[in-house]
Design an enzyme around this catalytic site. Sequence first.
Site, PDB file in Angstrom:
ATOM      1  N   THR A   1     127.932   5.672 -14.753  1.00 36.05           N
ATOM      2  CA  THR A   1     129.267   5.070 -14.655  1.00 36.05           C
ATOM      3  C   THR A   1     130.302   6.105 -15.088  1.00 36.05           C
ATOM      4  OG1 THR A   1     128.397   2.861 -15.030  1.00 36.05           O
ATOM      5  CG2 THR A   1     130.734   3.195 -15.530  1.00 36.05           C
TER       6      THR A   1
ATOM      7  N   ASN B   1     121.426   0.535  -4.494  1.00 35.37           N
ATOM      8  CA  ASN B   1     120.619   0.019  -5.598  1.00 35.37           C
ATOM      9  C   ASN B   1     120.054  -1.372  -5.325  1.00 35.37           C
ATOM     10  OD1 ASN B   1     123.581  -0.074  -5.901  1.00 35.37           O
ATOM     11  ND2 ASN B   1     123.149  -1.557  -7.508  1.00 35.37           N
TER      12      ASN B   1
ATOM     13  N   GLN C   1     120.026   6.303  -7.562  1.00 31.79           N
ATOM     14  CA  GLN C   1     118.730   5.690  -7.226  1.00 31.79           C
ATOM     15  C   GLN C   1     117.804   6.660  -6.484  1.00 31.79           C
ATOM     16  OE1 GLN C   1     117.697   2.920  -8.440  1.00 31.79           O
ATOM     17  NE2 GLN C   1     119.585   1.960  -9.166  1.00 31.79           N
TER      18      GLN C   1
ATOM     19  N   SER D   1     121.675   9.403 -13.462  1.00 26.81           N
ATOM     20  CA  SER D   1     121.584   8.653 -14.713  1.00 26.81           C
ATOM     21  C   SER D   1     120.144   8.660 -15.215  1.00 26.81           C
ATOM     22  CB  SER D   1     122.027   7.210 -14.451  1.00 26.81           C
ATOM     23  OG  SER D   1     121.904   6.447 -15.618  1.00 26.81           O
ATOM     24  N   GLY D   2     119.939   9.094 -16.470  1.00 24.19           N
ATOM     25  CA  GLY D   2     118.585   9.266 -16.998  1.00 24.19           C
ATOM     26  C   GLY D   2     117.753   7.996 -17.009  1.00 24.19           C
ATOM     27  N   HIS D   3     118.383   6.863 -17.344  1.00 21.14           N
ATOM     28  CA  HIS D   3     117.559   5.664 -17.553  1.00 21.14           C
ATOM     29  C   HIS D   3     116.998   5.070 -16.269  1.00 21.14           C
ATOM     30  CE1 HIS D   3     120.346   2.156 -16.659  1.00 21.14           C
ATOM     31  NE2 HIS D   3     121.246   3.105 -16.753  1.00 21.14           N
TER      32      HIS D   3
ATOM     33  N   THR E   1     130.471  15.489 -28.696  1.00 24.71           N
ATOM     34  CA  THR E   1     129.176  16.076 -29.065  1.00 24.71           C
ATOM     35  C   THR E   1     128.075  15.500 -28.175  1.00 24.71           C
ATOM     36  OG1 THR E   1     129.943  16.328 -31.310  1.00 24.71           O
ATOM     37  CG2 THR E   1     127.549  16.401 -30.986  1.00 24.71           C
TER      38      THR E   1
ATOM     39  N   CYS F   1     123.666  -5.455 -12.581  1.00 24.00           N
ATOM     40  CA  CYS F   1     125.002  -5.428 -13.182  1.00 24.00           C
ATOM     41  C   CYS F   1     125.801  -6.678 -12.839  1.00 24.00           C
ATOM     42  CB  CYS F   1     125.755  -4.181 -12.733  1.00 24.00           C
ATOM     43  SG  CYS F   1     124.902  -2.678 -13.168  1.00 24.00           S
TER      44      CYS F   1
HETATM   45  N1  PLP Z   1     125.261   3.853  -9.422  1.00 24.27           N
HETATM   46  C1  PLP Z   1     124.202   3.164  -8.996  1.00 24.27           C
HETATM   47  C2  PLP Z   1     123.801   3.264  -7.551  1.00 24.27           C
HETATM   48  C3  PLP Z   1     123.478   2.370  -9.877  1.00 24.27           C
HETATM   49  O1  PLP Z   1     122.411   1.697  -9.442  1.00 24.27           O
HETATM   50  C4  PLP Z   1     123.901   2.291 -11.227  1.00 24.27           C
HETATM   51  C5  PLP Z   1     123.201   1.408 -12.161  1.00 24.27           C
HETATM   52  O2  PLP Z   1     122.621   0.395 -11.781  1.00 24.27           O
HETATM   53  C6  PLP Z   1     125.000   3.058 -11.626  1.00 24.27           C
HETATM   54  C7  PLP Z   1     125.677   3.812 -10.694  1.00 24.27           C
HETATM   55  C8  PLP Z   1     125.485   3.047 -13.046  1.00 24.27           C
HETATM   56  O3  PLP Z   1     124.551   3.699 -13.863  1.00 24.27           O
HETATM   57  P1  PLP Z   1     124.664   3.658 -15.447  1.00 24.27           P
HETATM   58  O4  PLP Z   1     123.946   2.438 -15.876  1.00 24.27           O
HETATM   59  O5  PLP Z   1     123.969   4.904 -15.897  1.00 24.27           O
HETATM   60  O6  PLP Z   1     126.092   3.638 -15.801  1.00 24.27           O
END
Ligand code: PLP
Length: 407
Positions: free
Chosen positions: A91, A169, A197, A217-219, A255, A343
């Site tokens: 994000t 996603n 994704q 995004s790492g997670h 940081t 989300c």
């Molecule tokens: N973009 C896409 C396509 C996503 O699927 C997501 C999270 O579901 C994000 C952005 C946002 O990622 P983050 O949770 O790291 O902010």
Amino acid sequence: MLAGQGALTEGAFNPSLDVMDAIYFDNNATTRIAPEVFDAMVPYLTDVYGNPSSVHRIGARAGVALKDAREKVAAHLNCREAEITFTSCATESNNAAIRGVLQAAPGKRHIVTTAVEHPSVLELCKHLEGNGYDVTYVGVDGEGRLNLDALREALTQETALVSIMWSNNETGVIFPMDDIVDIVKNCGVPLHVDAVQMVAKIPIDLSKTAIDLLSLSGHKFHAPKGVGALFVRRGTRMRPFIIGGGQEKNRRSGTENVAGIVGMGRAVELGVRYLGSGVETTRRLRDRLEAGILSAIPNTNVNGALSERLPNTTLINFDGIEGEAILLLMDEEGMCASSGSACTTGALEPSHVLKAMGVPSNLAHGSIRFSLSRYTTEDEINTVLEKLPPIVERLASFTNHKRAGER
Ligand code: PLP
């Protein structure tokens, strides 16, 4: 909410259910941390706690770890280390890319994106519309495929930026990035790509494409939450998003989350190993799950089935059944999935992605996303194929009784 099924979800989900027993099909929302990633992070959560900007040994050691992780991420994407900026999540990467490029081109007030982006792009674009920008939202067809002619027609002299996701996603539909790059770069417009994704599912080679900025995004690939990255191609004009102590080559002050970044570096290495035969195993499991559900449960169909899709994702409609009700009963049976995007879960608005695809709202309300990972097993697929049909049957008969009672 469809007839009667709301009563079933009123008790909502139970957070005290045993999480160790659960089987997990919500990997597009987030993934478990790989054990190897966790092990790599531990020293940076304990002994090597220094600030990577400090010159003493504890700080310098953290600095080396940061450099090592940057090398790994850059190697995976085939770009330069200096082109990788660490962030806190995608994000933030998406916001930094879009705002940063717009600020560097103050004379241009037009943005092009798609109707199916993640809210981190869509909501920002809506916000920018309220601040004097014009936004064109390019549509998709019933299979989730991007309208490339509309993209071509959207670009003008005033266009400051195009922001388009690589894969969706919710549906897993993959957009034809080579065609998108050709169209956008022929007009000389900067291109930002949300590749969240894609990482560790489909290879990305930034030396073979003219994408200017790319978010990850790492997670989403077995690193922890709270760490992301933004690729910014050398020479791209953009302003910093977070201003302060000048970390990350002045692009993103604050940081760095050293342990998280180390974890992301390790996760990328593991992801590279998973590409190829590992991904094909996941695809086979997904296909089995999909075929099993479609053959066992009437009135089901897969969104975007005819498109190129991520190997781990399927978004299935259960006609006449409320998705939240399915999720609740699945959860009670130890199976975690998602209705549409995580989300937006909780909101009873049909998914904006399915809306853009023209899926009628009764079908969109009954959609469940299963997203697999390298940890998904054959036994877990068997469990869903055994337990899901009676759940759907129960909900269908509940609805039929209710409707009969109302007559
Ligand atoms: N973009 C896409 C396509 C996503 O699927 C997501 C999270 O579901 C994000 C952005 C946002 O990622 P983050 O949770 O790291 O902010």
